[in-house]
Design an enzyme around this catalytic site. Structure first.
Site, PDB file in Angstrom:
ATOM      1  CB  THR A  28      91.113 -48.120  21.131  1.00  0.00           C
ATOM      2  OG1 THR A  28      89.907 -48.873  21.021  1.00  0.00           O
ATOM      3  CG2 THR A  28      91.292 -47.682  22.574  1.00  0.00           C
TER       4      THR A  28
ATOM      5  CE  LYS B  31      90.030 -51.860  24.699  1.00  0.00           C
ATOM      6  NZ  LYS B  31      89.566 -51.412  23.367  1.00  0.00           N
ATOM      7  CG  ASP B  32      97.958 -50.972  27.401  1.00  0.00           C
ATOM      8  OD1 ASP B  32      98.058 -50.336  26.343  1.00  0.00           O
ATOM      9  OD2 ASP B  32      97.862 -52.209  27.440  1.00  0.00           O
TER      10      ASP B  32
ATOM     11  CG  HIS C 240      86.080 -46.754  18.091  1.00  0.00           C
ATOM     12  ND1 HIS C 240      85.184 -47.761  18.386  1.00  0.00           N
ATOM     13  CD2 HIS C 240      87.212 -47.073  18.768  1.00  0.00           C
ATOM     14  CE1 HIS C 240      85.742 -48.637  19.204  1.00  0.00           C
ATOM     15  NE2 HIS C 240      86.983 -48.245  19.454  1.00  0.00           N
TER      16      HIS C 240
ATOM     17  CG  HIS D 219      85.983 -50.094  16.050  1.00  0.00           C
ATOM     18  ND1 HIS D 219      87.279 -49.641  16.110  1.00  0.00           N
ATOM     19  CD2 HIS D 219      85.863 -51.001  17.066  1.00  0.00           C
ATOM     20  CE1 HIS D 219      87.907 -50.228  17.115  1.00  0.00           C
ATOM     21  NE2 HIS D 219      87.084 -51.075  17.709  1.00  0.00           N
TER      22      HIS D 219
END
Length: 553
Positions: A87, A169-170, A361, A494
């Site tokens: 990520t 997410k940050d 991804h 992933h």
């Protein structure tokens, strides 16, 4: 005399006509050069394989994914050009136009060879969380070494063009927005259920953010999660009850429906929303409020909004690529995209904004499921690997403490210990490479010496080299067999250079974008240069990708 006069008049009119054409051409060129969108919206879907566009296509409405596909430009053969496909690196690469080799975000977490500790890609102890007292929420983009196209737009517009980043997410909010962003907001779950930021951006939340948090929007999503359509019509995914899914604590089976209000207390409170499609919905809600609250796209100075939908990643990790849950998540995300696009039409104006959509991804099918279908796959035992490697080091070098860390498929050697034992770094690397290549599920092994001195242009070696950062990466890089993961027996993950991880959607739509599609191979690092060219601004300062001229109108 009359003949000369006629020639003079003819030349005069020709000259006037020519000047008129030149002026009109200059005006036309000026219009083209200055016809920038009022707003660029960069959308990243966390853990989206390309085939989610095609596999679930019949379930999508006309105004979400299909709006981008049918009225925009579809790059069907778009890939990541590096590993690891995580990520943090994904979001950084999309918006900087380069790979971890240059921007330095080599993973979500990595071992720092200088501080001798594991660091987080967005962690920053020098700032404070704003909107929460949690120590874990101290975040900034300081570890990213290069600019994003949003940074370049801020510089180009003398900081008058705004940049806002939003995600569950940050790292999905912070890295895309870049270093000079006005704000990046992410979702704090647990017992809070609020969007927060850090003192890197501001000292207090804007009024519109505080009002959103006080509206109890997050709490409204603590309800039953059932399939959007009749579950019997979900023929594009596997059976609802199977042995390949994780599920939630407090529920015996990973099957619909899920009563989130009941399950939240055993699943970290509001954090449970992250692993459901409602995490996408609350991001869409917040993004729509941000457009109005920040007055994005309200003048002729281009603004940038980055939106990362993180919940598909949580759902995929929990339930897997072939689950009913992942299908329902994408069906519902399509509806959230429709709401977002409708809001952009209303607030910014039809034809006044540009959108691109991609993913950070893809994901692997659950290896246990692949094995049940007689497809090569498996699980890598990290503890067993460490034990075997340590036995070898003791035998070969009479030392058991030569390794500082093993993380992200990389081995970090203790340089001080090597020096004490008078061991040559290259010799130790060479010995480990030749030992580890014999281990089960290891496909390839390379040393940092190889990454620094060889030049690869194709294959997994080129991907490894694009992901290798000399100051941050390890001494030995491991490549596991295809579809072999270090993970639980349920759910997907992933990180590899296989196509199931590298092949992701890339859709462009709106102002300045042609309609069409291509099977020409494109790379994730091409996005930022393409948007920069569309805006007529400087490329990000580390950009290595190419402008996709065929998508620009």
């Amino acid at each position: 005399m009359r003949f000369l006069s006629s020639i003079f008049l003819l030349l005069f009119f020709f000259n006037c006509t020519t000047q008129k054409n030149v002026i009109e051409s200059k005006i036309e060129n000026e219009v083209v050069l200055n016809a920038r969108p009022k707003l660029v919206v960069g959308i990243v879907v966390d853990q989206m394989r390309y085939d989610y566009l095609t596999r679930f296509y019949s379930k999508y409405g006309n105004d979400g994914f299909k709006r981008l596909i049918n009225d925009g430009f579809n790059c069907k053969n778009n890939h990541y050009n590096y590993v690891p496909t995580y990520t943090g690196p994904g979001h950084a690469s999309i918006f900087t136009g380069t790979s971890p080799k240059n921007h330095g975000i080599i993973a979500n977490y990595w071992y720092d060879k200088f501080s001798k500790e594991t660091v987080y890609c967005a962690g920053d102890s020098n700032v404070l969380a704003i909107g929460s007292d949690a120590e874990a929420e101290r975040m900034s983009p300081h570890r990213m070494k290069t600019t994003t196209f949003a940074d370049e737009n801020r510089l180009f517009t003398q900081m008058r063009g705004k940049t806002i980043g939003i995600s569950i997410k940050d790292r999905g909010a912070i890295l895309p927005a870049g270093h000079s962003a006005n704000a990046a907001y992410w979702f704090r779950g647990r017992d809070e259920g609020s969007f927060i930021t850090s003192s890197y951006y501001m000292n207090s939340l804007p009024k519109w953010v505080s009002e959103f948090n006080a509206s109890n929007t997050a709490e409204s999503y603590l309800r039953e999660w059932n399939t959007f359509y009749n579950i019997d019509t979900y023929t594009e995914s596997g059976s609802d009850l199977n042995a390949f899914e994780g599920g939630f604590k407090g529920k015996e089976t990973a099957t619909f429906p899920y009563d989130l209000a009941v399950l939240k207390d055993t699943n970290k409170g509001f954090d449970i929303l992250k692993a459901t499609p409602f995490g996408n919905s609350i991001v869409a809600d917040f993004a729509i409020k941000a457009i109005a609250g920040e007055q994005l796209g309200k003048d002729n100075i281009t603004d940038v909004l980055t939106v990362s939908f993180s919940s598909p990643d949580y759902v995929g990790h929990n339930f897997g690529v072939n689950s009913k849950e992942i299908e329902d998540t994408y069906i519902r995300l399509d509806k959230d995209l429709e709401r977002l696009f409708n809001a952009l039409d209303t607030e910014v104006g039809v034809g006044e904004y540009t959108v691109f959509l991609t993913a950070d991804h893809g994901a692997v099918e659950v290896p246990a499921y692949l094995q049940s279908a007689k497809i090569p796959a498996g699980y890598f035992n990290k503890d067993e690997f460490k034990k075997d490697l340590n036995t070898f080091l003791v035998k070969e070098f009479a030392a058991s403490d030569l390794i500082e860390s093993i993380s992200n498929d990389q081995i970090f050697l203790d340089k001080s210990r090597l020096k004490q034992l008078n061991l040559n770094l290259k010799d130790v690397q060479y010995a480990i490479v030749n030992e580890v290549i014999n281990y089960k599920h290891i496909d390839k092994v390379y040393s940092s010496e190889t990454m620094q001195n060889a030049a690869f242009s194709t294959g997994i070696e080129a991907l490894l080299q694009n992901g290798y950062h000399q100051k941050r990466s390890g001494d030995i890089i491991l490549v596991k067999d295809p579809a072999v993961i270090s993970y639980s027996k349920t759910g997907s993950t992933h990180g590899s250079g296989s196509t199931f991880d590298t092949h992701v959607p890339l859709l462009f739509y709106g102002n300045g974008i042609k309609k069409g599609s291509t099977l020409t191979k494109t790379e994730i690092t091409d996005i930022a240069p393409t948007i920069s060219a569309l805006l007529g601004i400087s490329f990000p300062n580390g950009a290595t990708g190419n402008v996709l001229g065929f998508v620009i109108d």
